[in-house]
Motif scaffolding. Sequence first.
Motif, short mmCIF file in Angstrom:
data_model
loop_
_atom_site.label_atom_id
_atom_site.label_comp_id
_atom_site.label_asym_id
_atom_site.label_seq_id
_atom_site.Cartn_x
_atom_site.Cartn_y
_atom_site.Cartn_z
N THR A 247 0.85 -1.19 0.00
CA THR A 247 0.00 0.00 0.00
C THR A 247 0.89 1.24 0.00
N THR A 252 -4.32 2.56 -0.92
CA THR A 252 -4.30 1.92 0.39
C THR A 252 -5.16 0.66 0.47
N VAL A 274 1.31 -7.32 4.85
CA VAL A 274 0.90 -5.99 4.39
C VAL A 274 2.06 -5.03 4.57
N THR A 276 3.24 -1.23 4.24
CA THR A 276 2.74 0.13 4.14
C THR A 276 3.84 1.09 3.71
N ASP A 277 3.43 2.19 3.05
CA ASP A 277 4.38 3.16 2.50
C ASP A 277 5.43 2.43 1.67
N THR A 283 8.91 2.66 5.13
CA THR A 283 8.28 1.38 4.83
C THR A 283 8.27 0.48 6.05
N HIS A 285 6.15 -3.36 7.63
CA HIS A 285 5.27 -4.47 7.26
C HIS A 285 4.72 -5.14 8.52
N GLY A 298 -7.10 -1.81 5.17
CA GLY A 298 -7.02 -1.72 3.71
C GLY A 298 -7.65 -2.90 3.00
#
Length: 302
Positions: A247, A252, A274, A276-277, A283, A285, A298
């Motif tokens: 995402t 997202t 998942v 993110t960024d 970043t 996870h 999300g």
Amino acid sequence: MDKEVEPAVLAVINEKRLSGEKRTPVDIIARMGVFEARDKASDQAWLATGDNIIATIWAELVSIGAGGRWFLLESLDTQRRIGGGDRSVLQIQRAKDRLGLLKRALDAGQGVRAVLQTNRVAIRDAESDRAARVSTRVPDDEEWHVALWEPARKFAVLVRGQHGWLPSDEEIQAARARIGMPEEAPQGASGEAAADDPQAAAMDYLARHFAGYGYKAEDVSARKLGYDIEVSDKKGKVLLQLAVKGTATGKTGFKLTDEERACAKKGDPWRLAVVTDAFGPATQHKLYRASEIDKAPGLEPF
């Protein structure tokens, strides 16, 4: 090292050091509100009491702009050191933690309290030299703030003092050259695809993450098994089967495929991963078991 520091910056550090009582680097951040300061002494930024964000400002990296304004060019590349060379897993995590707090300050319109620090070795060697130690650390009376955040160019600018001023492009380029920060590399076709595709960036991030711990992370996404990466140890034992979802800002949401949901029902070692960024500087996870996937932020309805 002092010889790398701008004279105006070194003068402030020396005045602060000589005018106050002698304190250790740990004492300084503890008195600024950092809990468990001794355990966190090697961190590069801290969340202190009152949600105050404190960050190390390496004096060797501070540049002087127009009107005598101080600024720090902050690399957003968590994988590589300013002086060149790859960071270790621990160094990568410390860089991500620091950038996460700086981004938090930027998003909240919040200032940053600073500790000015010089080191006993050249700044380019500070992360790679095991003998590196803090030479001087003093609290800065002036507040700093994140004035510019440029993920595409992989740098941010921290400025000391009042808002509203930015260094010129020429001053930024001069700072780059002075501290040894490389120009951002031009991206080829694969880099452009990753920048537009958080899934590709997430796959790359997780492969590097697990490889950093000595595990084999194999991309099996083309086989449509219900997971994208198979993580195994040096003996070949499968530890994790990761269904990867990346995402990013503006992207997202994600869905699970029929194959992924079917594989999830089989249980261990399947996980939803998942990221993110996915192509940003902060970043992170998180792994979810099959029983936890509905809690994953999300995830869109089936």
